[in-house]
Design a protein around this motif. Structure first.
Motif, PDB file in Angstrom:
ATOM      1  N   LEU A  16       0.810  -1.221   0.000  1.00  0.00           N
ATOM      2  CA  LEU A  16       0.000   0.000   0.000  1.00  0.00           C
ATOM      3  C   LEU A  16       0.842   1.269   0.000  1.00  0.00           C
ATOM      4  N   ALA A  17       2.122   1.137   0.270  1.00  0.00           N
ATOM      5  CA  ALA A  17       2.987   2.295   0.477  1.00  0.00           C
ATOM      6  C   ALA A  17       3.522   2.890  -0.815  1.00  0.00           C
ATOM      7  N   HIS A  18       2.683   2.982  -1.826  1.00  0.00           N
ATOM      8  CA  HIS A  18       3.086   3.620  -3.078  1.00  0.00           C
ATOM      9  C   HIS A  18       1.854   4.293  -3.679  1.00  0.00           C
ATOM     10  N   PRO A  19       1.968   5.562  -4.070  1.00  0.00           N
ATOM     11  CA  PRO A  19       0.792   6.276  -4.581  1.00  0.00           C
ATOM     12  C   PRO A  19       0.154   5.630  -5.806  1.00  0.00           C
ATOM     13  N   ILE A  24      -4.403   2.499  -8.104  1.00  0.00           N
ATOM     14  CA  ILE A  24      -4.898   1.267  -8.730  1.00  0.00           C
ATOM     15  C   ILE A  24      -5.998   0.656  -7.858  1.00  0.00           C
ATOM     16  N   LEU A  25      -5.777   0.593  -6.554  1.00  0.00           N
ATOM     17  CA  LEU A  25      -6.792   0.033  -5.658  1.00  0.00           C
ATOM     18  C   LEU A  25      -8.079   0.847  -5.709  1.00  0.00           C
ATOM     19  N   ARG A  26      -7.956   2.162  -5.737  1.00  0.00           N
ATOM     20  CA  ARG A  26      -9.153   3.008  -5.829  1.00  0.00           C
ATOM     21  C   ARG A  26      -9.893   2.771  -7.136  1.00  0.00           C
ATOM     22  N   SER A  48       4.365  -1.913 -18.552  1.00  0.00           N
ATOM     23  CA  SER A  48       5.207  -2.804 -17.757  1.00  0.00           C
ATOM     24  C   SER A  48       5.298  -2.341 -16.307  1.00  0.00           C
ATOM     25  N   THR A  49       5.297  -1.027 -16.087  1.00  0.00           N
ATOM     26  CA  THR A  49       5.355  -0.492 -14.728  1.00  0.00           C
ATOM     27  C   THR A  49       4.051  -0.758 -13.985  1.00  0.00           C
ATOM     28  N   VAL A  50       2.925  -0.549 -14.658  1.00  0.00           N
ATOM     29  CA  VAL A  50       1.622  -0.839 -14.046  1.00  0.00           C
ATOM     30  C   VAL A  50       1.520  -2.324 -13.734  1.00  0.00           C
ATOM     31  N   SER A  51       1.991  -3.157 -14.637  1.00  0.00           N
ATOM     32  CA  SER A  51       1.973  -4.602 -14.400  1.00  0.00           C
ATOM     33  C   SER A  51       2.807  -4.975 -13.174  1.00  0.00           C
ATOM     34  N   LEU A  57       0.700  -5.929  -5.656  1.00  0.00           N
ATOM     35  CA  LEU A  57      -0.605  -5.990  -4.997  1.00  0.00           C
ATOM     36  C   LEU A  57      -1.158  -7.418  -4.971  1.00  0.00           C
ATOM     37  N   LYS A  58      -0.906  -8.141  -6.031  1.00  0.00           N
ATOM     38  CA  LYS A  58      -1.369  -9.532  -6.111  1.00  0.00           C
ATOM     39  C   LYS A  58      -0.600 -10.415  -5.129  1.00  0.00           C
ATOM     40  N   GLU A  59       0.711 -10.242  -5.064  1.00  0.00           N
ATOM     41  CA  GLU A  59       1.532 -11.022  -4.135  1.00  0.00           C
ATOM     42  C   GLU A  59       1.162 -10.735  -2.677  1.00  0.00           C
ATOM     43  N   ALA A  60       0.701  -9.515  -2.412  1.00  0.00           N
ATOM     44  CA  ALA A  60       0.274  -9.146  -1.060  1.00  0.00           C
ATOM     45  C   ALA A  60      -1.128  -9.683  -0.763  1.00  0.00           C
ATOM     46  N   GLY A  61      -1.767 -10.231  -1.782  1.00  0.00           N
ATOM     47  CA  GLY A  61      -3.091 -10.818  -1.589  1.00  0.00           C
ATOM     48  C   GLY A  61      -4.233  -9.828  -1.632  1.00  0.00           C
TER      49      GLY A  61
END
Length: 122
Positions: A16-19, A24-26, A48-51, A57-61
């Motif tokens: 979560l510590a990246h704007p 993306i979450l919002r 590639s950066t968005v991916s 985020l996916k690895e963090a579940g």
């Protein structure tokens, strides 16, 4: 003393510590699901950066992803989001209950106040 879930929570908080990841979450919360390309259009970043951000985020579940041919579709994991929110609420309640409400020493709060500038005189 480390609790069992502390490492997982720390990984989620790092995610979560990246704007960009917050944005993306919002977007996923607002739209439900998005293709990676749609998320790329919302940012000034390369695909590639968005991916890479989605991977974190996916690895963090916090996010689920599905590959549909050449497209990757993503959405929030609502159970993981609710679980993290509850864990953080519990953590902050625990921290606040240690010695009553959290407070800073008077010197620290005074240091965080804006400079009032020169005193006014008649």
């Amino acid at each position: 003393m480390l609790k069992h879930d502390d490492c997982r929570r720390a990984d989620q908080l790092r995610a979560l510590a990246h704007p960009t990841r917050l944005a993306i979450l919002r977007a996923l919360a607002k739209r439900g699901t998005c293709l990676c390309g749609e998320l790329v259009e919302l940012t000034p970043l390369a695909q590639s950066t968005v991916s890479q951000h989605l991977k974190v985020l996916k690895e963090a579940g916090l996010v689920r992803g599905r590959i549909d041919g050449p497209r990757s579709c993503y959405g929030l994991d609502p159970d993981a989001i609710a679980d993290l929110a509850a864990a953080l609420a519990d953590l902050f309640a625990e921290l606040g209950a240690a010695d009553g409400p959290l407070s800073l020493p008077a010197a620290a709060t005074a240091a965080n106040q804006p400079d009032p500038g020169p005193a006014l005189t008649d």
